[in-house]
Design a protein around this motif. Sequence first.
Motif, mmCIF file in Angstrom:
data_model
loop_
_atom_site.group_PDB
_atom_site.id
_atom_site.type_symbol
_atom_site.label_atom_id
_atom_site.label_comp_id
_atom_site.label_asym_id
_atom_site.label_seq_id
_atom_site.Cartn_x
_atom_site.Cartn_y
_atom_site.Cartn_z
ATOM 1 N N ALA A 111 7.809 -1.913 7.292
ATOM 2 C CA ALA A 111 8.497 -2.693 5.722
ATOM 3 C C ALA A 111 7.782 -1.081 4.497
ATOM 4 C CB ALA A 111 9.418 -3.210 5.124
ATOM 5 N N ALA A 112 6.673 -1.650 4.340
ATOM 6 C CA ALA A 112 5.364 -0.142 3.869
ATOM 7 C C ALA A 112 5.065 0.297 4.462
ATOM 8 C CB ALA A 112 4.704 -1.577 3.631
ATOM 9 N N ARG A 113 5.119 0.856 5.138
ATOM 10 C CA ARG A 113 4.828 2.250 6.246
ATOM 11 C C ARG A 113 6.443 2.975 6.401
ATOM 12 N NH1 ARG A 113 6.714 4.054 11.311
ATOM 13 N NH2 ARG A 113 7.175 2.104 12.113
ATOM 14 N N GLU A 114 7.383 2.004 6.125
ATOM 15 C CA GLU A 114 8.724 2.828 6.728
ATOM 16 C C GLU A 114 9.049 3.133 4.842
ATOM 17 O OE1 GLU A 114 11.302 -0.359 7.718
ATOM 18 O OE2 GLU A 114 11.218 0.889 10.060
ATOM 19 N N ALA A 115 8.163 2.788 4.411
ATOM 20 C CA ALA A 115 8.179 2.739 2.292
ATOM 21 C C ALA A 115 7.801 4.097 2.443
ATOM 22 C CB ALA A 115 8.736 2.182 1.728
ATOM 23 N N LEU A 138 6.712 7.328 6.777
ATOM 24 C CA LEU A 138 5.418 7.563 8.378
ATOM 25 C C LEU A 138 5.296 7.366 9.715
ATOM 26 C CD1 LEU A 138 1.825 6.576 5.493
ATOM 27 C CD2 LEU A 138 3.133 9.373 6.650
ATOM 28 N N SER A 139 4.938 7.755 10.762
ATOM 29 C CA SER A 139 5.265 7.038 12.277
ATOM 30 C C SER A 139 3.687 6.604 12.306
ATOM 31 C CB SER A 139 4.705 9.294 12.932
ATOM 32 O OG SER A 139 3.660 8.791 11.962
ATOM 33 N N GLN A 140 3.765 6.020 12.984
ATOM 34 C CA GLN A 140 2.685 4.656 13.000
ATOM 35 C C GLN A 140 1.437 4.925 12.684
ATOM 36 O OE1 GLN A 140 4.228 2.741 16.593
ATOM 37 N NE2 GLN A 140 5.135 0.848 15.507
ATOM 38 N N THR A 141 1.352 6.569 13.829
ATOM 39 C CA THR A 141 0.727 7.291 13.868
ATOM 40 C C THR A 141 0.177 7.453 12.615
ATOM 41 O OG1 THR A 141 1.070 7.951 16.250
ATOM 42 C CG2 THR A 141 -0.904 9.267 14.923
ATOM 43 N N ALA A 142 0.351 8.270 11.832
ATOM 44 C CA ALA A 142 0.222 8.739 10.795
ATOM 45 C C ALA A 142 -0.389 7.486 9.896
ATOM 46 C CB ALA A 142 1.287 9.347 9.925
ATOM 47 N N CYS A 161 -2.001 1.122 0.710
ATOM 48 C CA CYS A 161 -0.627 1.135 -0.803
ATOM 49 C C CYS A 161 -1.422 1.862 -1.912
ATOM 50 C CB CYS A 161 -0.502 -0.364 -1.177
ATOM 51 S SG CYS A 161 0.323 -1.161 0.212
ATOM 52 N N ILE A 162 -2.553 2.117 -1.727
ATOM 53 C CA ILE A 162 -3.127 3.264 -2.881
ATOM 54 C C ILE A 162 -2.856 3.999 -2.157
ATOM 55 C CG2 ILE A 162 -5.623 3.957 -3.999
ATOM 56 C CD1 ILE A 162 -6.297 1.392 -3.933
ATOM 57 N N LEU A 163 -2.973 4.718 -1.108
ATOM 58 C CA LEU A 163 -2.923 6.014 -0.740
ATOM 59 C C LEU A 163 -1.530 6.809 -0.102
ATOM 60 C CD1 LEU A 163 -5.833 5.700 2.215
ATOM 61 C CD2 LEU A 163 -5.971 7.049 -0.638
ATOM 62 N N SER A 164 -0.604 6.124 -0.698
ATOM 63 C CA SER A 164 0.933 5.512 -0.156
ATOM 64 C C SER A 164 1.911 5.914 -1.175
ATOM 65 C CB SER A 164 0.847 4.823 0.679
ATOM 66 O OG SER A 164 0.842 4.907 1.922
ATOM 67 N N ASP A 165 0.867 5.030 -2.746
ATOM 68 C CA ASP A 165 1.460 5.075 -3.690
ATOM 69 C C ASP A 165 2.834 3.742 -3.979
ATOM 70 O OD1 ASP A 165 1.439 6.033 -6.441
ATOM 71 O OD2 ASP A 165 3.086 6.818 -6.303
ATOM 72 N N LEU A 166 1.881 3.058 -3.193
ATOM 73 C CA LEU A 166 2.924 1.621 -3.555
ATOM 74 C C LEU A 166 2.428 0.407 -3.918
ATOM 75 C CD1 LEU A 166 3.370 1.504 1.129
ATOM 76 C CD2 LEU A 166 4.997 2.867 -1.072
ATOM 77 N N PRO A 167 2.749 -0.189 -4.251
ATOM 78 C CA PRO A 167 2.518 -1.370 -4.964
ATOM 79 C C PRO A 167 2.050 -2.068 -4.309
ATOM 80 C CG PRO A 167 4.795 -1.300 -5.190
ATOM 81 C CD PRO A 167 5.468 0.035 -4.024
ATOM 82 N N PHE A 168 1.428 -2.956 -4.970
ATOM 83 C CA PHE A 168 0.094 -4.191 -3.904
ATOM 84 C C PHE A 168 0.482 -5.464 -4.897
ATOM 85 C CE2 PHE A 168 -2.314 -5.634 -0.799
ATOM 86 C CZ PHE A 168 -3.808 -6.119 -1.802
ATOM 87 N N PRO A 169 0.515 -5.892 -4.685
ATOM 88 C CA PRO A 169 0.273 -6.359 -3.053
ATOM 89 C C PRO A 169 2.481 -6.131 -2.338
ATOM 90 C CG PRO A 169 0.393 -8.740 -3.514
ATOM 91 C CD PRO A 169 0.551 -7.547 -5.251
ATOM 92 N N PHE A 170 2.736 -5.646 -1.955
ATOM 93 C CA PHE A 170 3.985 -5.196 -1.168
ATOM 94 C C PHE A 170 4.088 -6.368 -0.714
ATOM 95 C CE2 PHE A 170 6.367 -3.075 1.436
ATOM 96 C CZ PHE A 170 6.826 -1.738 0.783
ATOM 97 N N ARG A 171 5.426 -6.977 -0.918
ATOM 98 C CA ARG A 171 6.000 -8.005 -0.643
ATOM 99 C C ARG A 171 7.464 -7.449 -0.523
ATOM 100 N NH1 ARG A 171 1.665 -9.045 0.819
ATOM 101 N NH2 ARG A 171 0.681 -10.560 -0.332
ATOM 102 N N ILE A 172 8.442 -8.188 0.441
ATOM 103 C CA ILE A 172 9.806 -7.801 1.101
ATOM 104 C C ILE A 172 10.753 -8.739 0.087
ATOM 105 C CG2 ILE A 172 11.474 -7.706 2.416
ATOM 106 C CD1 ILE A 172 9.418 -7.378 4.610
ATOM 107 N N SER A 173 11.274 -7.830 -0.682
ATOM 108 C CA SER A 173 12.062 -9.611 -1.453
ATOM 109 C C SER A 173 13.649 -10.026 -0.875
ATOM 110 C CB SER A 173 12.530 -8.536 -2.487
ATOM 111 O OG SER A 173 12.543 -6.606 -2.647
#
Length: 78
Positions: free
Chosen positions: A24-28, A31-35, A66-78
């Motif tokens: 979910a974090a990668r999709e948010a 990014l691809s898995q490689t990226a 999360c820091i580099l992707s500008d996502l909240p941490f901890p990233f949790r699925i709600s």
Amino acid sequence: MANHPNRVRGEIPERSPTPEEILAAREAAGLSQTAAGARVHAPLRTWQDWEYGKSRMPVAAMHLFCILSDLPFPFRIS
């Protein structure tokens, strides 16, 4: 050592992210898995192992992602 001044309480989760949270974090981040792996200096195979549940992603790696992707941490699925 529990009262050490450099110890942070309550900010970093004690468990590794689940494979679903990693995906979910990668999709948010869009990014691809490689990226995504490159973002945290991990090879594609390592990222795949984390995402497929073959190995556990270190909390620090998720925090960095999360820091580099500008996502909240901890990233949790709600």
